[in-house]
Design an enzyme around this catalytic site. Sequence first.
Site, PDB file in Angstrom:
ATOM      1  N   ARG A  38       0.724  -0.957  -0.588  1.00 48.06           N
ATOM      2  CA  ARG A  38       0.115  -0.361  -0.348  1.00 48.06           C
ATOM      3  C   ARG A  38       1.057   1.177  -0.226  1.00 48.06           C
ATOM      4  O   ARG A  38       1.992   0.895  -0.288  1.00 48.06           O
ATOM      5  CB  ARG A  38      -1.341   0.276   0.792  1.00 48.06           C
ATOM      6  CG  ARG A  38      -1.659  -1.096   1.273  1.00 48.06           C
ATOM      7  CD  ARG A  38      -2.659  -1.102   3.026  1.00 48.06           C
ATOM      8  NE  ARG A  38      -3.289  -1.809   2.668  1.00 48.06           N
ATOM      9  CZ  ARG A  38      -3.137  -3.615   3.245  1.00 48.06           C
ATOM     10  NH1 ARG A  38      -2.805  -3.948   4.012  1.00 48.06           N
ATOM     11  NH2 ARG A  38      -4.014  -4.500   3.242  1.00 48.06           N
ATOM     12  N   LYS A  85      -2.076  -2.248   7.524  1.00 40.65           N
ATOM     13  CA  LYS A  85      -3.181  -1.768   8.412  1.00 40.65           C
ATOM     14  C   LYS A  85      -3.467  -2.667   9.690  1.00 40.65           C
ATOM     15  O   LYS A  85      -3.044  -3.343  10.467  1.00 40.65           O
ATOM     16  CB  LYS A  85      -4.236  -1.477   8.226  1.00 40.65           C
ATOM     17  CG  LYS A  85      -4.714  -1.507   7.083  1.00 40.65           C
ATOM     18  CD  LYS A  85      -5.908  -1.833   5.957  1.00 40.65           C
ATOM     19  CE  LYS A  85      -5.771  -0.398   5.073  1.00 40.65           C
ATOM     20  NZ  LYS A  85      -7.313  -1.096   4.247  1.00 40.65           N
ATOM     21  N   HIS A 107      -2.723   2.921  -6.778  1.00 40.58           N
ATOM     22  CA  HIS A 107      -2.915   1.679  -5.706  1.00 40.58           C
ATOM     23  C   HIS A 107      -3.736   1.053  -6.951  1.00 40.58           C
ATOM     24  O   HIS A 107      -3.472  -0.904  -6.703  1.00 40.58           O
ATOM     25  CB  HIS A 107      -4.357   2.317  -5.209  1.00 40.58           C
ATOM     26  CG  HIS A 107      -5.496   0.654  -4.360  1.00 40.58           C
ATOM     27  ND1 HIS A 107      -4.249   0.381  -2.642  1.00 40.58           N
ATOM     28  CD2 HIS A 107      -6.457   0.134  -4.339  1.00 40.58           C
ATOM     29  CE1 HIS A 107      -4.769  -0.528  -2.212  1.00 40.58           C
ATOM     30  NE2 HIS A 107      -6.048  -0.785  -2.748  1.00 40.58           N
ATOM     31  N   ARG A 114      -0.834  -1.714  -7.091  1.00 40.31           N
ATOM     32  CA  ARG A 114      -1.061  -3.091  -5.545  1.00 40.31           C
ATOM     33  C   ARG A 114      -1.792  -4.057  -6.297  1.00 40.31           C
ATOM     34  O   ARG A 114      -1.489  -5.221  -6.889  1.00 40.31           O
ATOM     35  CB  ARG A 114      -1.256  -2.435  -4.854  1.00 40.31           C
ATOM     36  CG  ARG A 114      -1.789  -3.759  -3.895  1.00 40.31           C
ATOM     37  CD  ARG A 114      -1.541  -2.902  -2.467  1.00 40.31           C
ATOM     38  NE  ARG A 114      -2.386  -3.444  -1.203  1.00 40.31           N
ATOM     39  CZ  ARG A 114      -2.901  -4.338  -0.469  1.00 40.31           C
ATOM     40  NH1 ARG A 114      -1.249  -4.227  -0.530  1.00 40.31           N
ATOM     41  NH2 ARG A 114      -3.502  -5.158   0.971  1.00 40.31           N
ATOM     42  N   HIS A 168      -3.735  -8.998   3.574  1.00 43.61           N
ATOM     43  CA  HIS A 168      -5.294  -9.081   3.497  1.00 43.61           C
ATOM     44  C   HIS A 168      -5.200  -9.639   5.020  1.00 43.61           C
ATOM     45  O   HIS A 168      -4.574 -10.392   5.151  1.00 43.61           O
ATOM     46  CB  HIS A 168      -5.778  -9.787   2.116  1.00 43.61           C
ATOM     47  CG  HIS A 168      -5.521  -8.848   1.040  1.00 43.61           C
ATOM     48  ND1 HIS A 168      -6.420  -8.930   0.004  1.00 43.61           N
ATOM     49  CD2 HIS A 168      -5.874  -7.141   1.233  1.00 43.61           C
ATOM     50  CE1 HIS A 168      -6.619  -7.885  -0.746  1.00 43.61           C
ATOM     51  NE2 HIS A 168      -6.160  -6.613  -0.592  1.00 43.61           N
ATOM     52  N   TYR A 173      -9.383 -10.494  -6.947  1.00 41.03           N
ATOM     53  CA  TYR A 173      -8.958 -10.949  -7.859  1.00 41.03           C
ATOM     54  C   TYR A 173      -9.005 -12.584  -9.094  1.00 41.03           C
ATOM     55  O   TYR A 173      -8.737 -12.191  -9.760  1.00 41.03           O
ATOM     56  CB  TYR A 173      -7.060 -11.344  -7.346  1.00 41.03           C
ATOM     57  CG  TYR A 173      -7.258  -9.671  -7.036  1.00 41.03           C
ATOM     58  CD1 TYR A 173      -6.507  -8.572  -7.602  1.00 41.03           C
ATOM     59  CD2 TYR A 173      -6.605  -9.704  -5.606  1.00 41.03           C
ATOM     60  CE1 TYR A 173      -6.273  -7.843  -6.868  1.00 41.03           C
ATOM     61  CE2 TYR A 173      -6.471  -8.771  -4.308  1.00 41.03           C
ATOM     62  CZ  TYR A 173      -6.101  -7.781  -5.359  1.00 41.03           C
ATOM     63  OH  TYR A 173      -5.650  -6.564  -5.097  1.00 41.03           O
TER      64      TYR A 173
END
Length: 318
Positions: A172, A196, A264, A267, A290, A299
């Site tokens: 990210r 995150k 983004h 990525r 994730h 995806y």
Amino acid sequence: MKPPGPMMNELLAIGHPEVMAERRRWLASLAEERRLSEKTVDAYERDTRQFLTFLTGHLAGPPRLSDICALRPADLRGFLAQRRKGGAGARTLGRGLAGLRSFLRYLERNGLANAAGAGAVRSPKQPKSLPKALTDREALKVVTADAQLAEEPWIAARNAAVLTLLYGCGLRIAEALDLTPADFSGPVTSLRVTGKGGKTRIVPMIAAAAEAVETYRKLCPYHIEPEEPIFRGARGAKLQPAIIQREMQKLRAALGLPDSATPHALRHSFATHLLAGGGDLRTIQELLGHASLSTTQVYTGVDSARLLEIYDRAHPRA
């Protein structure tokens, strides 16, 4: 027109001083303790400001902590209905509800409210949207050092290094800009990334990414301590995402790329191209950081024609 700053946002928000004080502390904790991105914190600030404004009209006065504590699911549904009527989409509503839940949980942890009401409200069903990946040829154009438009060599090298980390390692943009020399202190083929929620993961660093970062570090005119961010702005401060986003806009125009070619999107392209090259979802989930496999599974729905185009090739930068 420039967006309102923190002080103006405080004036725009409507709430009793005790509520506003707790809200300030909560927002600070999101950035400092949970390490949420500035973009997410700003969004949560707007969402809670709008909710307090809604409650002021709903209660005929600025809400107190006792009013927050007495919230019912119907109050939250009423707020979401008002936002939906104003044109907010499912993603915006879902993010708003997530922000309110976070604020109420913060108050609950401090013995000031009950978050059960927010937990009883279902998040709006999100429409499935497929990532807009660049082709491998487009991505390579973007990350090639001599494609950078900056006049100063060290800034061109910096931009190339950041963009290569997004595409070559799946980072990210906030993760890339938070990297410190200490994050590169392990094996030369790996990189420590803080994502995150402050979660740390180790990702492989392909040769092209390692070379791009090394080139930048040799050219960078600023001394950087082991725990300081390595990517710097023109005046030596930490590099901000907006600078890279503006650079990407210039590259789009210069290279004739679509508007979907954003930082983004690099990525997204990393994940899409790895999947096309035979990577499994679990591994890609770990590389992207994730929390849920369901986030990565989007995806699998990427346009099959694009996957076939690059099917027999592994990651182009490997």
